[in-house]
Design a protein around this motif. Structure first.
Motif, PDB file in Angstrom:
ATOM      1  N   ASP A  26      -4.054  -6.739  -4.455  1.00  0.00           N
ATOM      2  CA  ASP A  26      -4.790  -6.384  -3.247  1.00  0.00           C
ATOM      3  C   ASP A  26      -6.259  -6.758  -3.418  1.00  0.00           C
ATOM      4  O   ASP A  26      -6.683  -7.217  -4.479  1.00  0.00           O
ATOM      5  CB  ASP A  26      -4.645  -4.884  -2.968  1.00  0.00           C
ATOM      6  N   TYR A  83     -11.414  -3.391   4.431  1.00  0.00           N
ATOM      7  CA  TYR A  83     -10.375  -2.683   5.175  1.00  0.00           C
ATOM      8  C   TYR A  83     -10.391  -3.009   6.666  1.00  0.00           C
ATOM      9  O   TYR A  83      -9.407  -2.774   7.369  1.00  0.00           O
ATOM     10  CB  TYR A  83     -10.509  -1.174   4.962  1.00  0.00           C
ATOM     11  N   SER A  86      -7.506  -5.112   7.743  1.00  0.00           N
ATOM     12  CA  SER A  86      -6.158  -4.597   7.482  1.00  0.00           C
ATOM     13  C   SER A  86      -5.108  -5.042   8.496  1.00  0.00           C
ATOM     14  O   SER A  86      -3.969  -5.326   8.109  1.00  0.00           O
ATOM     15  CB  SER A  86      -6.193  -3.063   7.405  1.00  0.00           C
ATOM     16  N   LEU A  89      -3.837  -8.458   7.173  1.00  0.00           N
ATOM     17  CA  LEU A  89      -3.650  -8.747   5.749  1.00  0.00           C
ATOM     18  C   LEU A  89      -2.183  -8.892   5.354  1.00  0.00           C
ATOM     19  O   LEU A  89      -1.862  -9.655   4.435  1.00  0.00           O
ATOM     20  CB  LEU A  89      -4.327  -7.676   4.895  1.00  0.00           C
ATOM     21  N   THR A 110      -1.640  -1.570  -1.083  1.00  0.00           N
ATOM     22  CA  THR A 110      -1.651  -1.733   0.371  1.00  0.00           C
ATOM     23  C   THR A 110      -0.777  -2.909   0.785  1.00  0.00           C
ATOM     24  O   THR A 110       0.353  -2.720   1.211  1.00  0.00           O
ATOM     25  CB  THR A 110      -3.091  -1.916   0.908  1.00  0.00           C
ATOM     26  N   PHE A 111      -1.278  -4.151   0.630  1.00  0.00           N
ATOM     27  CA  PHE A 111      -0.596  -5.293   1.226  1.00  0.00           C
ATOM     28  C   PHE A 111      -0.099  -6.353   0.251  1.00  0.00           C
ATOM     29  O   PHE A 111       0.596  -7.279   0.660  1.00  0.00           O
ATOM     30  CB  PHE A 111      -1.527  -5.969   2.243  1.00  0.00           C
ATOM     31  N   ALA A 131       1.289   2.084   1.036  1.00  0.00           N
ATOM     32  CA  ALA A 131       0.105   1.994   1.898  1.00  0.00           C
ATOM     33  C   ALA A 131      -0.106   3.358   2.555  1.00  0.00           C
ATOM     34  O   ALA A 131       0.512   3.695   3.562  1.00  0.00           O
ATOM     35  CB  ALA A 131       0.299   0.907   2.949  1.00  0.00           C
TER      36      ALA A 131
END
Length: 384
Positions: A26, A83, A86, A89, A110-111, A131
């Protein structure tokens, strides 16, 4: 003079000689806990790192690394307000070209887990957490309210469920994080791989007294629960050192106004923090974290810790090494501190326990699990 490679370094060299590998991560825009783990991982496996956003000024250790950033990293605010990107992403990571690698290690909070390895590649997944803004909004409320925000979040949740099917082998940084992976992503967890903590940095902290009371250090943001420590210090009158900086600082200082026993130290160099810890009674950590590095660092310095009885800290701080609170309230924290002060804690035992989370332990287990993933092969394992 060249040093002799350690057994884990030799294993890593053999692994890289057999396989074309990369790491997917990330955003790399600040030096936080995930980036500390990445640093140790990359020192062991110096392979290309694929990332959406990268701020080289904040990660000096990576200046000689092969960091392959996406062009989105050059857009306004991408390095400082990562962020804000987001909503796109997941698609950015899905678009990464990883076709040259037969082993991909994705480290995600998160991604990053949206990246796709080629069909015949081994894809090793390491989750720091799901996430949280999408799945645990009571902890991370960044999605917020509003029709458009909800629609974006709904789409990202659907993509998240698909992404979790990418992995050959799935690990998480604690039982807490692993339970979330299984609950929300419907993925069976293969193993827990506790993060590495630089225990060596703290283990020589002496015990020179306890006249500095209690210490709480982290970024000053609401979910860290500094407000509970301040209220407890106001009630009991103990000396509390608040170490760190962040957007919550003005509000916390207003809360502590008129109480000279509450000291805001700002961000301290390691040497100054060690000096403070050497004269402290204990460390307070009432936050809910998936792992929580600070409690392990505190134990490595020989100090007991008060932690919330949910989350990763409840796994690392055993009853003989501190106290647990059942709820995140000032009264619970007050009661735990009162219990702690009636007990005696052995600094040597605390330091020895912290070594279970050392960097060398992490290196060995990481290689064990990657080798297990390779032995399994590229077959995907997921619950439909």
């Amino acid at each position: 003079m060249t040093s002799t490679p350690t057994p884990n370094q030799l294993r890593a060299q053999q692994l890289m000689a057999k396989h074309k590998m990369c790491i997917v991560h990330d955003w790399m825009t600040v030096m936080g806990g995930a980036e500390e783990v990445l640093k140790v991982m990359h020192e062991l496996l110096p392979v290309p790192i694929h990332v959406a956003q990268y701020n080289a000024e904040k990660l000096k250790w990576a200046e000689n690394a092969d960091v392959r950033r996406h062009w989105i990293s050059n857009l306004p605010l991408s390095k400082t307000k990562h962020y804000l990107y987001s909503p796109v992403l997941a698609d950015v990571y899905r678009g990464f070209d990883l076709s040259e690698y037969d082993v991909v290690v994705s480290v995600s909070h998160t991604f990053a887990h949206h990246a796709k390895a080629r069909p015949d590649a081994v894809h090793f997944g390491y989750y720091h957490t799901v996430a949280r803004a999408l799945w645990v909004p009571e902890i991370d409320g960044r999605v917020g309210e509003g029709f458009l925000r909800r629609k974006i979040a709904d789409r990202l949740r659907r993509l998240d469920l698909e992404a979790a099917k990418n992995f050959t082998y799935v690990t998480a940084n604690s039982n807490t994080a692993g339970a979330r992976v299984e609950k929300f992503y419907k993925r069976p967890l293969d193993n827990v791989l506790y993060p590495c903590v630089n225990t060596e940095k703290w283990r020589d902290t002496p015990r020179d007294g306890d006249d500095e009371g209690y210490v709480m250090w982290s970024r000053l943001i609401p979910y860290k629960k500094f407000d509970l420590a301040i209220e407890a210090a106001k009630k009991l009158g103990f000396k509390l050192h608040v170490v760190g900086s962040g957007p919550y600082e003005p509000e916390l200082k207003a809360m502590a106004q008129g109480h000279n026993n509450i000291i805001f130290d700002g961000r301290l160099p390691d040497a100054e923090l060690k000096k403070l810890l050497s004269r402290a009674k204990g460390v307070l950590f009432p936050a809910y974290e998936d792992f929580g590095i600070v409690p392990v660092e505190a134990m490595a310095a020989g100090l007991p810790v008060v932690v919330f009885n949910q989350g990763g800290a409840s796994e690392t701080v055993l009853p003989e090494f501190g106290e647990h609170i059942a709820a995140q309230t000032p009264d619970e924290l007050v009661a735990a501190i009162q219990r702690l002060e009636k007990k005696t804690y052995d600094p040597i035992a605390l330091k020895a326990h912290a070594e279970k989370y050392s960097e060398e332990r992490f290196r060995g287990e990481l290689l064990d699990f990657i080798e297990a993933a390779i032995e399994r092969g590229p077959n995907r394992r997921f619950i439909e």
